[in-house]
Enzyme design. Structure first.
Site, mmCIF file in Angstrom:
data_model
loop_
_atom_site.group_PDB
_atom_site.id
_atom_site.type_symbol
_atom_site.label_atom_id
_atom_site.label_comp_id
_atom_site.label_asym_id
_atom_site.label_seq_id
_atom_site.Cartn_x
_atom_site.Cartn_y
_atom_site.Cartn_z
ATOM 1 N N GLY A 1 10.255 3.933 -7.678
ATOM 2 C CA GLY A 1 9.403 2.868 -8.196
ATOM 3 C C GLY A 1 8.376 3.365 -9.203
ATOM 4 C CB THR A 2 6.207 6.360 -9.288
ATOM 5 O OG1 THR A 2 5.647 6.084 -7.996
ATOM 6 C CG2 THR A 2 5.141 6.949 -10.197
ATOM 7 C CG ASN B 1 1.178 -1.803 -2.558
ATOM 8 O OD1 ASN B 1 0.925 -2.497 -3.543
ATOM 9 N ND2 ASN B 1 0.516 -0.698 -2.274
ATOM 10 C CD GLN C 1 5.848 -2.600 -0.432
ATOM 11 O OE1 GLN C 1 6.325 -3.082 0.594
ATOM 12 N NE2 GLN C 1 5.548 -1.313 -0.521
ATOM 13 C CB SER D 1 11.200 1.999 -4.662
ATOM 14 O OG SER D 1 11.236 3.236 -3.999
ATOM 15 C CB THR E 1 22.526 15.441 -14.140
ATOM 16 O OG1 THR E 1 22.742 16.336 -15.221
ATOM 17 C CG2 THR E 1 23.786 15.362 -13.285
ATOM 18 C CB CYS F 1 -1.354 7.342 -1.560
ATOM 19 S SG CYS F 1 -1.824 5.830 -2.359
HETATM 20 N N1 PLP Z 1 5.133 -0.059 -6.436
HETATM 21 C C1 PLP Z 1 4.834 -0.546 -5.219
HETATM 22 C C2 PLP Z 1 4.391 -1.964 -5.074
HETATM 23 C C3 PLP Z 1 4.910 0.300 -4.102
HETATM 24 O O1 PLP Z 1 4.594 -0.180 -2.893
HETATM 25 C C4 PLP Z 1 5.321 1.642 -4.284
HETATM 26 C C5 PLP Z 1 5.355 2.578 -3.141
HETATM 27 O O2 PLP Z 1 4.430 2.676 -2.363
HETATM 28 C C6 PLP Z 1 5.646 2.078 -5.575
HETATM 29 C C7 PLP Z 1 5.536 1.203 -6.628
HETATM 30 C C8 PLP Z 1 6.095 3.477 -5.838
HETATM 31 O O3 PLP Z 1 7.444 3.624 -5.473
HETATM 32 P P1 PLP Z 1 8.056 5.084 -5.205
HETATM 33 O O4 PLP Z 1 7.502 5.536 -3.899
HETATM 34 O O5 PLP Z 1 9.545 4.867 -5.141
HETATM 35 O O6 PLP Z 1 7.656 5.931 -6.354
#
Ligand code: PLP
Length: 384
Positions: free
Chosen positions: A70-71, A153, A181, A201, A239, A326
């Site tokens: 997701g990031t 989230n 989410q 994600s 890759t 986090c």
């Molecule tokens: N976006 C949201 C709303 C999330 O809850 C999270 C994960 O906590 C992310 C992005 C980041 O995803 P990833 O852990 O796959 O990098």
């Protein structure tokens, strides 16, 4: 045994999803970009996963790009679209909301601080929902991208993309949504909301960690974050993570195909959980009562220290979270709780159900919660 109620942080890998991945961690080791048999077999698996994602989202397979999660998807969609738009002379302004995940907020802030983009961060209402009119008022001729998460989230709030999307489409402004989410837990309408980009994600939906999806509509240009071998339409080199991608496809398919059963089940469990939590004196709901994800409970607890409560629950076998993963255990209030003006002198607790959650888990968690709150309050609210 731990009762795991932190499915918004991550979810256990589904055994069926794992089974689809194993051949690509063992015998099928080919590089999907190679032209020999081993490469073609791996490529076919990647393309099947792409089809699974495209079908679940109702998008063209060519719009689906696999990432590391997701990031990366948030970074790629936002930076990619912003850079391409500025290069084409379309403008310099970004709009987002105050309760986005850090992967969005830090990205737009970096673009503002280091690359001269103009940034508007729109506040949310006390229930965590962004006022669509206020957001749309922030958009002007120079706006090149709006990013609004499908659902939050921490407090689970579902944002009004059904209003924001069509209104932006009428003004030809691209809209990205972080659906990390929301996917599998609430309806997403990529076409109806005219989304130009979307992030997913796999590890939030019982898939593997370290793999995600970036949907980028081909008619909205995006520059690449990663330069190299030119995989994925040239916008995401590297890759292919074959096993991860196969697992991601299977997890997306599982979530989409079981939504009809799983969403009401989760909502029933969550409602049972919430009524148990709210029955304790001095406990209130954070976020919107109805516009919220079906698995999310987030409560404010009077006369309790947040870290102490989280620790007491953990010791009693209940895994929960203070905010987003986090921030668990961190003393400072999260930016989401601050944005909804959640009182800083209360403990804030997020409990999120998932595919493996049972009624017995909920009933035990409610009992443990009541007991921990009482013990903490008896000890003066602080540490036991
Ligand atoms: N976006 C949201 C709303 C999330 O809850 C999270 C994960 O906590 C992310 C992005 C980041 O995803 P990833 O852990 O796959 O990098």
């Amino acid at each position: 045994m731990t009762i795991y109620l932190d499915h918004a942080a991550t979810t256990p890998l589904d055994p069926g999803v794992l089974a689809t991945m194993l051949p690509y961690l063992e015998a099928e080791h080919g590089n999907p970009s190679s032209s020999h048999r081993a490469g073609r077999a791996a490529r076919a698996a990647v393309e099947q996963a792409r089809e699974q994602v495209a079908t679940a989202l109702g998008v063209a397979p060519l719009d689906v790009v696999f990432t590391s999660g997701g990031t990366e998807s948030d970074n790629a969609a936002i930076k990619g679209t912003a850079w391409a738009a500025r290069t084409a002379g379309r403008g310099n302004h970004l709009v987002t909301t105050a309760i986005e995940h850090h992967a969005v907020l830090e990205t737009v802030q970096w673009l503002a601080d280091h690359q001269g983009f103009e940034l508007t961060v729109v506040p949310v209402q006390p229930d965590g929902v962004v006022d669509a009119d206020r957001l749309l008022d922030a958009v002007h001729d120079d706006t090149v991208l709006v990013s609004v998460m499908a659902a939050n989230n921490e407090i689970g709030t579902v944002q009004p993309l059904e209003v924001i999307g069509p209104a932006l489409a009428g003004r030809r402004v691209p809209l990205h949504t972080d659906a990390v989410q929301a996917f599998g837990r609430t309806h997403l309408d990529v076409a109806g909301w005219s989304l130009s980009a979307l992030s997913l994600s796999a590890h939030k939906i019982n898939g593997p960690k370290g793999v995600g999806v970036w949907v980028q509509a081909r008619d909205v240009p995006a520059q690449s974050l990663l330069h190299g071998g030119g995989q994925e339409r040239g916008i995401r080199s590297g890759t292919f993570n074959t096993a991860g991608i196969v697992g991601c496809g299977a997890a997306v398919e599982l979530a989409a195909q079981t939504m009809d059963v799983e969403v009401p089940r989760l909502r029933w469990l969550r409602d049972r959980l919430l009524s148990g939590l709210l029955a304790v004196d001095g406990v209130g709901l954070n976020g919107h009562a109805e516009r919220r994800l079906p698995h999310n409970a987030n409560v404010a607890v009077d006369s309790c220290n947040g870290e102490a409560l989280l620790f007491a629950l953990d010791m009693a076998g209940v895994a929960a979270s203070a905010g987003s993963a986090c921030q668990s255990g961190a003393a400072a209030a999260s930016h989401v709780l601050s944005a909804i003006d959640a009182p800083a002198d209360k403990a804030h607790l997020r409990l999120t159900c998932g595919r493996t959650t049972t009624q017995a888990d909920i009933d035990t968690a409610v009992e443990v919660f009541g007991d921990c709150v009482k013990r903490l309050r008896d000890a003066g609210g602080g540490y036991l």
